[in-house]
Design a protein around this motif. Structure first.
Motif, PDB file in Angstrom:
ATOM      1  N   LEU A  32       0.829  -1.206   0.000  1.00  0.00           N
ATOM      2  CA  LEU A  32       0.000   0.000   0.000  1.00  0.00           C
ATOM      3  C   LEU A  32       0.867   1.261   0.000  1.00  0.00           C
ATOM      4  O   LEU A  32       0.657   2.172  -0.796  1.00  0.00           O
ATOM      5  CB  LEU A  32      -0.921  -0.025   1.229  1.00  0.00           C
ATOM      6  N   ILE A  33       1.878   1.305   0.852  1.00  0.00           N
ATOM      7  CA  ILE A  33       2.736   2.490   0.982  1.00  0.00           C
ATOM      8  C   ILE A  33       3.658   2.638  -0.224  1.00  0.00           C
ATOM      9  O   ILE A  33       3.978   3.745  -0.646  1.00  0.00           O
ATOM     10  CB  ILE A  33       3.579   2.422   2.269  1.00  0.00           C
ATOM     11  N   ALA A  34       4.105   1.526  -0.786  1.00  0.00           N
ATOM     12  CA  ALA A  34       5.049   1.567  -1.906  1.00  0.00           C
ATOM     13  C   ALA A  34       4.390   1.963  -3.224  1.00  0.00           C
ATOM     14  O   ALA A  34       5.078   2.112  -4.231  1.00  0.00           O
ATOM     15  CB  ALA A  34       5.739   0.207  -2.054  1.00  0.00           C
ATOM     16  N   ASP A  35       3.069   2.175  -3.216  1.00  0.00           N
ATOM     17  CA  ASP A  35       2.340   2.576  -4.422  1.00  0.00           C
ATOM     18  C   ASP A  35       1.890   4.032  -4.290  1.00  0.00           C
ATOM     19  O   ASP A  35       0.919   4.322  -3.605  1.00  0.00           O
ATOM     20  CB  ASP A  35       1.119   1.678  -4.630  1.00  0.00           C
ATOM     21  N   PRO A  36       2.591   4.973  -4.939  1.00  0.00           N
ATOM     22  CA  PRO A  36       2.210   6.383  -4.802  1.00  0.00           C
ATOM     23  C   PRO A  36       0.796   6.684  -5.309  1.00  0.00           C
ATOM     24  O   PRO A  36       0.198   7.675  -4.912  1.00  0.00           O
ATOM     25  CB  PRO A  36       3.262   7.136  -5.620  1.00  0.00           C
ATOM     26  N   HIS A  37       0.254   5.812  -6.142  1.00  0.00           N
ATOM     27  CA  HIS A  37      -1.116   5.995  -6.624  1.00  0.00           C
ATOM     28  C   HIS A  37      -2.134   5.760  -5.509  1.00  0.00           C
ATOM     29  O   HIS A  37      -3.301   6.110  -5.666  1.00  0.00           O
ATOM     30  CB  HIS A  37      -1.399   5.054  -7.804  1.00  0.00           C
ATOM     31  N   ARG A  38      -1.702   5.191  -4.395  1.00  0.00           N
ATOM     32  CA  ARG A  38      -2.578   4.916  -3.258  1.00  0.00           C
ATOM     33  C   ARG A  38      -2.373   5.903  -2.113  1.00  0.00           C
ATOM     34  O   ARG A  38      -3.062   5.830  -1.102  1.00  0.00           O
ATOM     35  CB  ARG A  38      -2.321   3.493  -2.734  1.00  0.00           C
ATOM     36  N   HIS A  39      -1.435   6.830  -2.235  1.00  0.00           N
ATOM     37  CA  HIS A  39      -1.122   7.733  -1.131  1.00  0.00           C
ATOM     38  C   HIS A  39      -2.318   8.562  -0.681  1.00  0.00           C
ATOM     39  O   HIS A  39      -2.456   8.864   0.504  1.00  0.00           O
ATOM     40  CB  HIS A  39       0.074   8.623  -1.470  1.00  0.00           C
ATOM     41  N   HIS A  40      -3.200   8.911  -1.611  1.00  0.00           N
ATOM     42  CA  HIS A  40      -4.389   9.672  -1.211  1.00  0.00           C
ATOM     43  C   HIS A  40      -5.287   8.851  -0.294  1.00  0.00           C
ATOM     44  O   HIS A  40      -6.013   9.398   0.512  1.00  0.00           O
ATOM     45  CB  HIS A  40      -5.165  10.166  -2.442  1.00  0.00           C
ATOM     46  N   ASP A  41      -5.230   7.513  -0.404  1.00  0.00           N
ATOM     47  CA  ASP A  41      -6.008   6.643   0.478  1.00  0.00           C
ATOM     48  C   ASP A  41      -5.509   6.696   1.911  1.00  0.00           C
ATOM     49  O   ASP A  41      -6.229   6.352   2.835  1.00  0.00           O
ATOM     50  CB  ASP A  41      -5.924   5.177   0.019  1.00  0.00           C
ATOM     51  N   LEU A  42      -4.264   7.085   2.104  1.00  0.00           N
ATOM     52  CA  LEU A  42      -3.617   7.065   3.413  1.00  0.00           C
ATOM     53  C   LEU A  42      -3.546   8.417   4.083  1.00  0.00           C
ATOM     54  O   LEU A  42      -3.471   8.499   5.301  1.00  0.00           O
ATOM     55  CB  LEU A  42      -2.157   6.607   3.252  1.00  0.00           C
ATOM     56  N   ASP A  43      -3.472   9.456   3.314  1.00  0.00           N
ATOM     57  CA  ASP A  43      -3.135  10.793   3.797  1.00  0.00           C
ATOM     58  C   ASP A  43      -4.080  11.285   4.884  1.00  0.00           C
ATOM     59  O   ASP A  43      -5.266  11.453   4.651  1.00  0.00           O
ATOM     60  CB  ASP A  43      -3.138  11.764   2.615  1.00  0.00           C
ATOM     61  N   GLY A  44      -3.524  11.542   6.055  1.00  0.00           N
ATOM     62  CA  GLY A  44      -4.304  12.099   7.153  1.00  0.00           C
ATOM     63  C   GLY A  44      -4.202  13.608   7.242  1.00  0.00           C
ATOM     64  O   GLY A  44      -4.900  14.234   8.026  1.00  0.00           O
ATOM     65  N   GLY A  46      -4.780  15.690   4.669  1.00  0.00           N
ATOM     66  CA  GLY A  46      -5.714  16.339   3.757  1.00  0.00           C
ATOM     67  C   GLY A  46      -5.047  17.080   2.622  1.00  0.00           C
ATOM     68  O   GLY A  46      -5.691  17.853   1.922  1.00  0.00           O
ATOM     69  N   THR A  47      -3.760  16.853   2.406  1.00  0.00           N
ATOM     70  CA  THR A  47      -3.047  17.595   1.362  1.00  0.00           C
ATOM     71  C   THR A  47      -2.857  16.807   0.069  1.00  0.00           C
ATOM     72  O   THR A  47      -2.630  17.401  -0.977  1.00  0.00           O
ATOM     73  CB  THR A  47      -1.657  18.059   1.855  1.00  0.00           C
ATOM     74  N   VAL A  48      -2.924  15.470   0.132  1.00  0.00           N
ATOM     75  CA  VAL A  48      -2.680  14.659  -1.059  1.00  0.00           C
ATOM     76  C   VAL A  48      -3.982  14.473  -1.822  1.00  0.00           C
ATOM     77  O   VAL A  48      -4.980  14.024  -1.266  1.00  0.00           O
ATOM     78  CB  VAL A  48      -2.089  13.281  -0.689  1.00  0.00           C
ATOM     79  N   ARG A  49      -3.964  14.851  -3.106  1.00  0.00           N
ATOM     80  CA  ARG A  49      -5.144  14.675  -3.963  1.00  0.00           C
ATOM     81  C   ARG A  49      -5.012  13.383  -4.740  1.00  0.00           C
ATOM     82  O   ARG A  49      -3.912  12.909  -4.995  1.00  0.00           O
ATOM     83  CB  ARG A  49      -5.278  15.855  -4.929  1.00  0.00           C
ATOM     84  N   ASP A  50      -6.135  12.836  -5.173  1.00  0.00           N
ATOM     85  CA  ASP A  50      -6.116  11.551  -5.878  1.00  0.00           C
ATOM     86  C   ASP A  50      -6.130  11.705  -7.385  1.00  0.00           C
ATOM     87  O   ASP A  50      -6.390  10.755  -8.097  1.00  0.00           O
ATOM     88  CB  ASP A  50      -7.285  10.676  -5.426  1.00  0.00           C
ATOM     89  N   VAL A  51      -5.825  12.892  -7.860  1.00  0.00           N
ATOM     90  CA  VAL A  51      -5.852  13.105  -9.305  1.00  0.00           C
ATOM     91  C   VAL A  51      -4.439  13.191  -9.866  1.00  0.00           C
ATOM     92  O   VAL A  51      -3.524  13.673  -9.215  1.00  0.00           O
ATOM     93  CB  VAL A  51      -6.626  14.397  -9.670  1.00  0.00           C
ATOM     94  N   ASP A  52      -4.295  12.664 -11.066  1.00  0.00           N
ATOM     95  CA  ASP A  52      -3.083  12.900 -11.843  1.00  0.00           C
ATOM     96  C   ASP A  52      -1.781  12.457 -11.167  1.00  0.00           C
ATOM     97  O   ASP A  52      -0.799  13.188 -11.187  1.00  0.00           O
ATOM     98  CB  ASP A  52      -3.020  14.388 -12.194  1.00  0.00           C
ATOM     99  N   VAL A  53      -1.759  11.267 -10.573  1.00  0.00           N
ATOM    100  CA  VAL A  53      -0.515  10.729 -10.034  1.00  0.00           C
ATOM    101  C   VAL A  53       0.272  10.137 -11.197  1.00  0.00           C
ATOM    102  O   VAL A  53      -0.274   9.408 -12.018  1.00  0.00           O
ATOM    103  CB  VAL A  53      -0.795   9.643  -8.972  1.00  0.00           C
ATOM    104  N   LYS A  54       1.549  10.472 -11.261  1.00  0.00           N
ATOM    105  CA  LYS A  54       2.412   9.936 -12.316  1.00  0.00           C
ATOM    106  C   LYS A  54       3.570   9.203 -11.660  1.00  0.00           C
ATOM    107  O   LYS A  54       4.176   9.708 -10.722  1.00  0.00           O
ATOM    108  CB  LYS A  54       2.941  11.063 -13.191  1.00  0.00           C
ATOM    109  N   GLY A  55       3.840   8.014 -12.167  1.00  0.00           N
ATOM    110  CA  GLY A  55       4.938   7.218 -11.630  1.00  0.00           C
ATOM    111  C   GLY A  55       4.538   5.764 -11.521  1.00  0.00           C
ATOM    112  O   GLY A  55       3.408   5.391 -11.847  1.00  0.00           O
ATOM    113  N   PRO A  56       5.456   4.927 -11.055  1.00  0.00           N
ATOM    114  CA  PRO A  56       5.186   3.495 -10.964  1.00  0.00           C
ATOM    115  C   PRO A  56       4.168   3.174  -9.869  1.00  0.00           C
ATOM    116  O   PRO A  56       3.934   3.990  -8.971  1.00  0.00           O
ATOM    117  CB  PRO A  56       6.556   2.907 -10.619  1.00  0.00           C
ATOM    118  N   HIS A  57       3.603   1.999  -9.955  1.00  0.00           N
ATOM    119  CA  HIS A  57       2.684   1.534  -8.919  1.00  0.00           C
ATOM    120  C   HIS A  57       3.430   0.797  -7.812  1.00  0.00           C
ATOM    121  O   HIS A  57       2.837   0.463  -6.786  1.00  0.00           O
ATOM    122  CB  HIS A  57       1.606   0.626  -9.521  1.00  0.00           C
ATOM    123  N   ARG A  58       4.700   0.545  -7.994  1.00  0.00           N
ATOM    124  CA  ARG A  58       5.535  -0.106  -6.971  1.00  0.00           C
ATOM    125  C   ARG A  58       6.892   0.576  -7.012  1.00  0.00           C
ATOM    126  O   ARG A  58       7.664   0.385  -7.948  1.00  0.00           O
ATOM    127  CB  ARG A  58       5.656  -1.592  -7.285  1.00  0.00           C
TER     128      ARG A  58
END
Length: 157
Positions: A32-44, A46-58
């Motif tokens: 979960l943590i190693a996937d930057p596309h999931r960081h919005h799921d974790l962010d407490g 309120g600064t990480v948005r779930d749009v337009d993440v670019k980069g690997p999933h691992r």
């Protein structure tokens, strides 16, 4: 089941660290943590948005990834670089201004993982600015919210 108690960890000067025990295997939390596309799921914070993440999933060491952020209602993007990735043990990335976010994982027992998140501004280009603006305290609050939500996520499944 109740959420594990957050603990403050002493990881040295200009580092803010908290830990919590999570009711999940190390590999599952690490993925979960190693996937930057999931960081919005974790962010407490309120600064990480779930749009337009670019980069690997691992992530692996040296990877770059871009995440949409919002501070004070202003959207922007940050490109960070993975500086340490050790399977099921560590995920760390560095912000362009030099500070780092580090996640460490330790198996407590099968199905239980100690997760430590650290905001390390000892490597920041202007660490005194972080202290003057109180960002170390703001980030401590965000870490606590993130880790609490992470523990709840696995305890309620």
């Amino acid at each position: 089941m109740t959420v594990s108690t957050l603990k403050t960890e002493d990881t040295g000067p200009r580092r803010v660290s908290r830990s919590v025990q999570v009711a999940a295997p190390v590999a599952e939390v690490f993925a979960l943590i190693a996937d930057p596309h999931r960081h919005h799921d974790l962010d407490g914070s309120g600064t990480v948005r779930d749009v337009d993440v670019k980069g690997p999933h691992r992530l692996k060491e040296g990877d770059r990834f871009t995440v949409g952020m919002t501070q004070y209602g202003v959207p922007y993007k940050i490109t960070s670089t993975a500086t340490a990735v050790e399977e099921n043990h560590v995920v760390e990335w560095q912000h362009p201004l030099g500070h780092k976010w580090r996640w460490e994982f330790a198996e407590v027992s099968p199905g239980t993982t100690k997760v430590t998140e650290t905001f390390d501004y000892s490597t920041a280009k202007l660490p005194f600015v972080i202290e003057l603006t109180g960002y170390q305290k703001k980030n401590a609050d965000g870490i606590e919210s993130t880790l609490t939500a992470l523990a709840q996520r696995f305890e309620t499944r």
